[in-house]
Scaffold this active site. Sequence first.
Site, PDB file in Angstrom:
ATOM      1  N   GLY A  46      34.791 -33.494   6.823  1.00 49.60           N
ATOM      2  CA  GLY A  46      36.150 -33.912   6.460  1.00 49.60           C
ATOM      3  C   GLY A  46      36.439 -33.939   4.972  1.00 49.60           C
ATOM      4  CD  GLU A 101      33.980 -39.590   3.924  1.00 49.88           C
ATOM      5  OE1 GLU A 101      34.164 -38.378   3.749  1.00 49.88           O
ATOM      6  OE2 GLU A 101      33.355 -40.061   4.892  1.00 49.88           O
ATOM      7  CG  ASP A 102      37.334 -37.621   5.299  1.00 54.30           C
ATOM      8  OD1 ASP A 102      36.603 -38.628   5.197  1.00 54.30           O
ATOM      9  OD2 ASP A 102      37.302 -36.869   6.293  1.00 54.30           O
ATOM     10  CG  ASP A 105      38.397 -46.819  10.515  1.00 52.71           C
ATOM     11  OD1 ASP A 105      38.990 -47.905  10.345  1.00 52.71           O
ATOM     12  OD2 ASP A 105      38.258 -46.307  11.641  1.00 52.71           O
ATOM     13  CE  LYS A 133      42.031 -44.651   9.695  1.00 47.67           C
ATOM     14  NZ  LYS A 133      41.601 -44.443  11.098  1.00 47.67           N
ATOM     15  CG  ASP A 161      37.648 -33.895  13.030  1.00 44.92           C
ATOM     16  OD1 ASP A 161      37.402 -34.845  12.244  1.00 44.92           O
ATOM     17  OD2 ASP A 161      37.040 -33.711  14.087  1.00 44.92           O
TER      18      ASP A 161
HETATM   19  P1  IMP Z   1      33.982 -45.449   8.884  1.00 49.95           P
HETATM   20  O1  IMP Z   1      32.503 -45.328   8.912  1.00 49.95           O
HETATM   21  O2  IMP Z   1      34.503 -46.275  10.036  1.00 49.95           O
HETATM   22  O3  IMP Z   1      34.522 -45.942   7.571  1.00 49.95           O
HETATM   23  O4  IMP Z   1      34.568 -44.024   9.189  1.00 49.95           O
HETATM   24  C1  IMP Z   1      34.630 -43.066   8.214  1.00 49.95           C
HETATM   25  C2  IMP Z   1      34.571 -41.661   8.768  1.00 49.95           C
HETATM   26  O5  IMP Z   1      35.220 -41.550  10.026  1.00 49.95           O
HETATM   27  C3  IMP Z   1      35.310 -40.750   7.820  1.00 49.95           C
HETATM   28  O6  IMP Z   1      34.397 -40.110   7.018  1.00 49.95           O
HETATM   29  C4  IMP Z   1      36.032 -39.786   8.725  1.00 49.95           C
HETATM   30  O7  IMP Z   1      35.239 -38.640   8.887  1.00 49.95           O
HETATM   31  C5  IMP Z   1      36.155 -40.496  10.035  1.00 49.95           C
HETATM   32  N1  IMP Z   1      37.493 -41.085  10.209  1.00 49.95           N
HETATM   33  C6  IMP Z   1      37.860 -42.380  10.092  1.00 49.95           C
HETATM   34  N2  IMP Z   1      39.160 -42.555  10.338  1.00 49.95           N
HETATM   35  C7  IMP Z   1      39.650 -41.322  10.595  1.00 49.95           C
HETATM   36  C8  IMP Z   1      40.973 -40.832  10.903  1.00 49.95           C
HETATM   37  O8  IMP Z   1      41.969 -41.567  10.981  1.00 49.95           O
HETATM   38  N3  IMP Z   1      41.068 -39.492  11.093  1.00 49.95           N
HETATM   39  C9  IMP Z   1      40.006 -38.635  10.991  1.00 49.95           C
HETATM   40  N4  IMP Z   1      38.767 -39.054  10.703  1.00 49.95           N
HETATM   41  C10 IMP Z   1      38.591 -40.386  10.518  1.00 49.95           C
HETATM   42 MG    MG Z   2      34.245 -38.073   6.862  1.00 47.96          MG
END
Ligand code: IMP
Ligand code: MG
Length: 190
Positions: A46, A101-102, A105, A133, A161
């Site tokens: 991403g 990073e994209d 969350d 987020k 994606d």
């Molecule tokens: P985390 O570990 O929950 O912070 O998730 C982060 C990863 O989940 C990111 O690197 C994204 O690849 C993916 N991700 C989280 N939210 C989204 C979203 O809304 N759309 C697409 N990918 C997401």
């Molecule tokens: Mg990612």
Amino acid sequence: MTLAGLGEVSVLLSAEEIADRVRELGARLSLEYEGRNPLFVSILKGGIVFLSDLIRSVTTPHEIDFLSVTSYGARTQSSGRVRLLHDLSSEVRGRDVLLVEDIVDTGRTLRYLRDYLALRGPASLRVCVLLKKPTEDVPAMEPDLIGFQIPNCYVVGYGMDLAGQYRNLPFIVALDETAGTTGGGSRTSA
Ligand code: IMP
Ligand code: MG
């Protein structure tokens, strides 16, 4: 707007809004890392669209590398487990490392990667995300640079994606089906 396979979606960030902010971030990184030849580490898959635009706004010498992890599979909810799929090819010790990073969350992916890279002795380690987020699972995982704060909805486009698709969209859309159910603040539509 209606997109094939997605139905009705809201444009959260237009290509122009993204480009303007990415240029600002690139200018800032150029100043902050001047003379340090930093290593910008993108997280596959991403993060590649953001990284490729970002480095074209950085005017000072730097290098890039890639890591690959997975936590989501084909779903829109984080599984909570992070797995390393592909490691860096560069030496990290003594380097100024910026994780690019994209989206953050829950913060688990970045916390895992930050801890993983910290063990390798970088001179400095910072995190730059395009989107954040309002999730608070990992409060200590506040990125150093954030492109945009967004509401708690699932987004696709600009590298991000849904089950492997829609990374090519030049803008970012929020999927209505999840946006309505997860709370969060207001969304801008265009
Ligand atoms: P985390 O570990 O929950 O912070 O998730 C982060 C990863 O989940 C990111 O690197 C994204 O690849 C993916 N991700 C989280 N939210 C989204 C979203 O809304 N759309 C697409 N990918 C997401
Ligand atoms: Mg990612």
